[in-house]
Write an enzyme that holds these catalytic residues in place. Structure first.
Site, PDB file in Angstrom:
ATOM      1  N   PHE A 175      -8.594   4.294   3.287  1.00  0.00           N
ATOM      2  CA  PHE A 175      -9.419   5.587   3.973  1.00  0.00           C
ATOM      3  C   PHE A 175      -9.979   6.526   2.812  1.00  0.00           C
ATOM      4  O   PHE A 175     -10.235   7.698   2.663  1.00  0.00           O
ATOM      5  CB  PHE A 175      -8.571   6.448   4.835  1.00  0.00           C
ATOM      6  CG  PHE A 175      -8.262   5.997   6.076  1.00  0.00           C
ATOM      7  CD1 PHE A 175      -9.265   5.934   7.020  1.00  0.00           C
ATOM      8  CD2 PHE A 175      -7.000   5.337   6.405  1.00  0.00           C
ATOM      9  CE1 PHE A 175      -8.953   5.128   8.329  1.00  0.00           C
ATOM     10  CE2 PHE A 175      -6.762   4.576   7.596  1.00  0.00           C
ATOM     11  CZ  PHE A 175      -7.786   4.678   8.736  1.00  0.00           C
ATOM     12  N   CYS A 285     -20.331   2.346   2.901  1.00  0.00           N
ATOM     13  CA  CYS A 285     -19.698   1.917   4.260  1.00  0.00           C
ATOM     14  C   CYS A 285     -20.067   2.519   5.466  1.00  0.00           C
ATOM     15  O   CYS A 285     -20.030   2.091   6.390  1.00  0.00           O
ATOM     16  CB  CYS A 285     -18.092   2.197   4.067  1.00  0.00           C
ATOM     17  SG  CYS A 285     -17.243   0.995   2.898  1.00  0.00           S
TER      18      CYS A 285
HETATM   19  P1  NAD Z   1     -16.885  -4.319  -3.776  1.00  0.00           P
HETATM   20  O1  NAD Z   1     -18.037  -5.231  -3.508  1.00  0.00           O
HETATM   21  O2  NAD Z   1     -16.875  -3.149  -4.599  1.00  0.00           O
HETATM   22  O3  NAD Z   1     -15.500  -5.307  -4.045  1.00  0.00           O
HETATM   23  C1  NAD Z   1     -15.335  -6.598  -3.417  1.00  0.00           C
HETATM   24  C2  NAD Z   1     -14.976  -7.615  -4.485  1.00  0.00           C
HETATM   25  O4  NAD Z   1     -14.555  -8.763  -3.856  1.00  0.00           O
HETATM   26  C3  NAD Z   1     -16.093  -7.987  -5.355  1.00  0.00           C
HETATM   27  O5  NAD Z   1     -15.855  -7.877  -6.861  1.00  0.00           O
HETATM   28  C4  NAD Z   1     -16.403  -9.637  -5.104  1.00  0.00           C
HETATM   29  O6  NAD Z   1     -16.542 -10.233  -6.411  1.00  0.00           O
HETATM   30  C5  NAD Z   1     -14.895  -9.861  -4.573  1.00  0.00           C
HETATM   31  N1  NAD Z   1     -14.646 -11.100  -3.882  1.00  0.00           N
HETATM   32  C6  NAD Z   1     -15.537 -11.627  -2.819  1.00  0.00           C
HETATM   33  N2  NAD Z   1     -14.946 -12.689  -2.532  1.00  0.00           N
HETATM   34  C7  NAD Z   1     -14.012 -13.085  -3.130  1.00  0.00           C
HETATM   35  C8  NAD Z   1     -13.194 -14.157  -3.158  1.00  0.00           C
HETATM   36  N3  NAD Z   1     -13.325 -15.111  -2.277  1.00  0.00           N
HETATM   37  N4  NAD Z   1     -12.266 -14.251  -4.075  1.00  0.00           N
HETATM   38  C9  NAD Z   1     -12.039 -13.387  -5.037  1.00  0.00           C
HETATM   39  N5  NAD Z   1     -12.855 -12.038  -5.090  1.00  0.00           N
HETATM   40  C10 NAD Z   1     -13.977 -11.872  -3.998  1.00  0.00           C
HETATM   41  O7  NAD Z   1     -16.213  -3.769  -2.366  1.00  0.00           O
HETATM   42  P2  NAD Z   1     -15.386  -2.550  -2.147  1.00  0.00           P
HETATM   43  O8  NAD Z   1     -16.258  -1.475  -2.088  1.00  0.00           O
HETATM   44  O9  NAD Z   1     -14.157  -2.458  -3.015  1.00  0.00           O
HETATM   45  O10 NAD Z   1     -15.080  -2.692  -0.719  1.00  0.00           O
HETATM   46  C11 NAD Z   1     -14.191  -3.732  -0.277  1.00  0.00           C
HETATM   47  C12 NAD Z   1     -13.769  -3.553   1.243  1.00  0.00           C
HETATM   48  O11 NAD Z   1     -13.080  -2.257   1.488  1.00  0.00           O
HETATM   49  C13 NAD Z   1     -14.960  -3.515   2.281  1.00  0.00           C
HETATM   50  O12 NAD Z   1     -14.465  -3.988   3.376  1.00  0.00           O
HETATM   51  C14 NAD Z   1     -15.164  -1.976   2.487  1.00  0.00           C
HETATM   52  O13 NAD Z   1     -15.672  -1.531   3.549  1.00  0.00           O
HETATM   53  C15 NAD Z   1     -14.052  -1.513   2.521  1.00  0.00           C
HETATM   54  N6  NAD Z   1     -13.467  -0.146   2.089  1.00  0.00           N
HETATM   55  C16 NAD Z   1     -14.584   0.420   0.835  1.00  0.00           C
HETATM   56  C17 NAD Z   1     -14.472   1.753   0.320  1.00  0.00           C
HETATM   57  C18 NAD Z   1     -14.993   2.216  -0.798  1.00  0.00           C
HETATM   58  O14 NAD Z   1     -15.027   3.471  -0.728  1.00  0.00           O
HETATM   59  N7  NAD Z   1     -15.817   1.563  -1.313  1.00  0.00           N
HETATM   60  C19 NAD Z   1     -13.300   2.658   0.975  1.00  0.00           C
HETATM   61  C20 NAD Z   1     -12.629   1.996   2.205  1.00  0.00           C
HETATM   62  C21 NAD Z   1     -12.577   0.876   2.651  1.00  0.00           C
HETATM   63  C1  UGA Z   2     -16.079   7.371   3.332  1.00  0.00           C
HETATM   64  C2  UGA Z   2     -14.840   8.064   4.027  1.00  0.00           C
HETATM   65  O1  UGA Z   2     -14.825   9.360   3.562  1.00  0.00           O
HETATM   66  C3  UGA Z   2     -13.629   7.562   3.404  1.00  0.00           C
HETATM   67  O2  UGA Z   2     -12.639   8.094   4.416  1.00  0.00           O
HETATM   68  C4  UGA Z   2     -13.632   5.871   3.966  1.00  0.00           C
HETATM   69  O3  UGA Z   2     -12.637   4.993   3.326  1.00  0.00           O
HETATM   70  C5  UGA Z   2     -14.974   5.259   2.863  1.00  0.00           C
HETATM   71  O4  UGA Z   2     -16.041   6.099   3.217  1.00  0.00           O
HETATM   72  C6  UGA Z   2     -15.255   3.888   3.203  1.00  0.00           C
HETATM   73  O5  UGA Z   2     -14.682   3.238   4.350  1.00  0.00           O
HETATM   74  O6  UGA Z   2     -15.758   3.526   2.352  1.00  0.00           O
HETATM   75  P1  UGA Z   2     -17.178   7.643   0.762  1.00  0.00           P
HETATM   76  O7  UGA Z   2     -18.391   7.140   1.373  1.00  0.00           O
HETATM   77  O8  UGA Z   2     -16.838   7.356  -0.570  1.00  0.00           O
HETATM   78  O9  UGA Z   2     -16.045   7.562   1.874  1.00  0.00           O
HETATM   79  O10 UGA Z   2     -17.336   9.152   0.583  1.00  0.00           O
HETATM   80  P2  UGA Z   2     -17.758  10.580   1.513  1.00  0.00           P
HETATM   81  O11 UGA Z   2     -17.006  11.659   0.970  1.00  0.00           O
HETATM   82  O12 UGA Z   2     -17.268  10.337   2.754  1.00  0.00           O
HETATM   83  O13 UGA Z   2     -19.272  10.814   1.351  1.00  0.00           O
HETATM   84  C7  UGA Z   2     -20.234   9.992   2.328  1.00  0.00           C
HETATM   85  C8  UGA Z   2     -21.422  10.439   2.196  1.00  0.00           C
HETATM   86  O14 UGA Z   2     -21.551  11.518   3.245  1.00  0.00           O
HETATM   87  C9  UGA Z   2     -22.000  10.985   0.775  1.00  0.00           C
HETATM   88  O15 UGA Z   2     -23.360  10.418   0.588  1.00  0.00           O
HETATM   89  C10 UGA Z   2     -21.670  12.364   0.717  1.00  0.00           C
HETATM   90  O16 UGA Z   2     -22.698  13.158  -0.104  1.00  0.00           O
HETATM   91  C11 UGA Z   2     -22.180  12.625   2.411  1.00  0.00           C
HETATM   92  N1  UGA Z   2     -21.654  14.055   2.998  1.00  0.00           N
HETATM   93  C12 UGA Z   2     -20.282  14.102   2.864  1.00  0.00           C
HETATM   94  C13 UGA Z   2     -22.481  15.162   3.121  1.00  0.00           C
HETATM   95  O17 UGA Z   2     -23.721  14.757   2.982  1.00  0.00           O
HETATM   96  N2  UGA Z   2     -21.988  16.139   3.630  1.00  0.00           N
HETATM   97  C14 UGA Z   2     -20.658  16.279   3.827  1.00  0.00           C
HETATM   98  O18 UGA Z   2     -20.379  17.288   4.234  1.00  0.00           O
HETATM   99  C15 UGA Z   2     -19.741  15.383   3.388  1.00  0.00           C
END
Ligand code: NAD
Ligand code: UGA
Length: 463
Positions: A175, A285
């Site tokens: 999260f 996301c």
């Molecule tokens: P990302 O693209 O930054 O990283 C994913 C990595 O996985 C890449 O570097 C890719 O090369 C690697 N990869 C893919 N296939 C592979 C394999 N077979 N073996 C080894 N490495 C491999 O993605 P992210 O932002 O870290 O997101 C990952 C997951 O977490 C997604 O499902 C996303 O929805 C979830 N998530 C993201 C956030 C966020 O803030 N970015 C927050 C919560 C959940």
């Molecule tokens: C969001 C969730 O907050 C995380 O809990 C979750 O894990 C993550 O997505 C994910 O699954 O990737 P993130 O996208 O990193 O995190 O950032 P947020 O702070 O949620 O902002 C998302 C977007 O909404 C940004 O573009 C931000 O500027 C916008 N936002 C947020 C607004 O326009 N107004 C607000 O009041 C809050």
């Protein structure tokens, strides 16, 4: 039976895998944590001595990397061996929206999840707990289980005698929000663990108990865990669309979105967070997870549910186009050949991430109308902006002052701290007249900007 975890492997060294494992390593010095990725450049960046080259920018991250790297935290491309050594494997790979084929534009593309599952099936040894860290559609755990268990049947008699392979699958969605990832990981609102096997759930829970109070660890069935992650993002995005819809009414009526947010947020049932109007939500996301929910709803024949969530995305797109129209109208209906300074390109402050940033669509619209852009963002590189815009004819400046030289207007798109205390007089004097300031984040001091000579438009407050 108590399962003891000594060695962890995280597949995927991205925005989630890197920071999450840095916190695991820092909080659990007795654990060995290997973060692996198929992307060689990403791994070499994680191993770079110069910490400013880490592939992810997050406040507090470089400190943890310096503390733990090559002590109990290792980044490598050696997927095979790290899987083989691990007692617990986190799958933290990308799950973007499918671009082609059945379900394209909505369903999540699970090809990387399948790849990982096959690798785990092939290289793991002994008892292994496999943890879904990536965000996944409900029921993905059953697919992972099928892939893993089919590998058990395929083994020769000799292999079966030599190693006792077994798998336990858990869902432990992440999260964290970008820009506050380390704080979110160190002080989570909750840790969610879904799973059938009590010993496996307890083994993961025990790791978190090193720094998370037990009352914050929520144990559920695996489908509730998978669904909660999607719905949690959908609720957050829905709040942003709700406040942005309200911002448009404010601009028409003379109400002020800041006052409205405060007034509604003081109701404890609503709460004051996540009520900032802006250019729409970005990030990798929100959109993809809502689309996944829409797909899932349609899959189960729940078209009313699908339509409901889809509207959150439509409103978000409309917010970006109405902001662009506002800029166009203010500048006498044409911006062809006019220069604009774009302040902020990341999707939010404190990150270098531009995935789905509202700045991408807004800049594309402005470029299509013929505007010449000077873009400044404290953390986003020029090459990234070029890639996002698929365009090269813009200036990437090193500071705000450089960006505003001779421009007709300033457009604030990201809520970076430095945009909250602008030197309005200095900026105004560098610009063509009349000079416009479009504050799409509600961060400026409107009174001071007007006193300096600016014509001002603020989201949810108007001109
Ligand atoms: P990302 O693209 O930054 O990283 C994913 C990595 O996985 C890449 O570097 C890719 O090369 C690697 N990869 C893919 N296939 C592979 C394999 N077979 N073996 C080894 N490495 C491999 O993605 P992210 O932002 O870290 O997101 C990952 C997951 O977490 C997604 O499902 C996303 O929805 C979830 N998530 C993201 C956030 C966020 O803030 N970015 C927050 C919560 C959940
Ligand atoms: C969001 C969730 O907050 C995380 O809990 C979750 O894990 C993550 O997505 C994910 O699954 O990737 P993130 O996208 O990193 O995190 O950032 P947020 O702070 O949620 O902002 C998302 C977007 O909404 C940004 O573009 C931000 O500027 C916008 N936002 C947020 C607004 O326009 N107004 C607000 O009041 C809050």
């Amino acid at each position: 039976m108590v399962i003891k975890i000594k060695n962890i492997c995280c597949i995927g060294a991205g925005y989630v895998g890197g920071p999450t494992m840095a916190v695991f390593a820092s909080k659990c010095p007795d654990l060995v944590v290997n973060v692996v990725d198929i992307n060689e450049k990403r791994i070499s960046d994680w191993n770079d001595k110069d910490l400013s080259n880490l592939p992810v920018y997050e406040p507090g991250l470089s400190y943890l990397i310096e503390k733990c790297r090559n002590k109990n935290l290792f980044f490598s491309n050696d997927v095979k061996n790290c899987i083989a050594k691990a007692d617990m494997i986190f799958i933290s790979v990308n799950t973007p929206t499918k671009k082609t084929g059945f379900g394209s534009g909505q369903a999540l593309d699970l090809r990387w999840i399948e790849e990982c599952s096959r690798e785990i099936a092939k290289y793991s040894a002994g008892s292994t707990i496999v943890v879904e860290k990536s965000t996944l559609p409900v029921k993905t755990a059953s697919k992972i289980k099928e892939i893993l268990n089919s590998s058990l049947k395929d083994r020769s008699l000799e292999e079966k005698l030599n190693t006792e392979k077994e798998f336990f699958i858990l869902s432990n969605p992440e999260f964290l929000a970008e820009g506050s990832a380390i704080n979110d990981l160190e002080n989570p609102d909750r840790v969610l663990i879904g799973g059938e096997n009590k010993e496996a759930v307890d083994a993961l829970s025990k790791i978190y108990l090193n720094w998370v109070p037990s009352k914050k660890i929520l144990k559920t069935n695996i489908w509730s865990s998978e669904l909660s992650k999607l719905v949690s993002n959908a609720f957050l995005a829905q709040r942003v669309s709700s406040i942005n819809a309200t911002s448009a009414i404010c601009e028409k009526t003379g109400a002020d979105i800041k006052e409205v947010s405060l007034a509604i947020g003081l109701d404890r049932r609503i709460g004051g967070k996540f009520l900032n109007s802006g250019p729409g939500f970005g990030g990798s996301c929100f959109k993809k997870d809502i689309l996944s929910l829409v797909y899932l709803s349609n899959f189960y024949g729940l078209s009313h549910v699908a339509n409901y969530w889809e509207q959150v995305i439509k409103l978000n797109e409309w917010q970006q186009s109405r902001i662009t129209q506002q800029i166009l109208e203010s500048l006498f209906g044409t911006i062809s050949g006019k220069k604009l300074a774009i302040l902020g390109f990341a999707f939010k402050a404190n990150t270098n991430d531009t995935r789905e940033s509202p700045a991408i669509n807004i800049c594309k619209y402005l470029i299509e109308e013929g505007s010449i852009l000077n873009i400044y963002d404290p953390k986003v590189k020029k090459s990234q902006i070029q890639k996002d815009l698929n365009f090269e004819k813009f200036e990437h400046t090193h500071n705000i002052l450089e960006a505003v030289q001779d421009v007709d207007g300033i457009v604030i798109l990201t809520d970076w701290e430095e945009f909250k205390s602008l030197n309005y007089c200095e900026l105004y004097n560098s610009m063509r007249k009349p000079s416009w300031l479009f504050d799409c984040r509600g961060v400026i001091n409107k009174k001071l900007a007007i006193e300096a000579g600016f014509k001002v438009w603020v989201v949810g407050n108007g001109t």
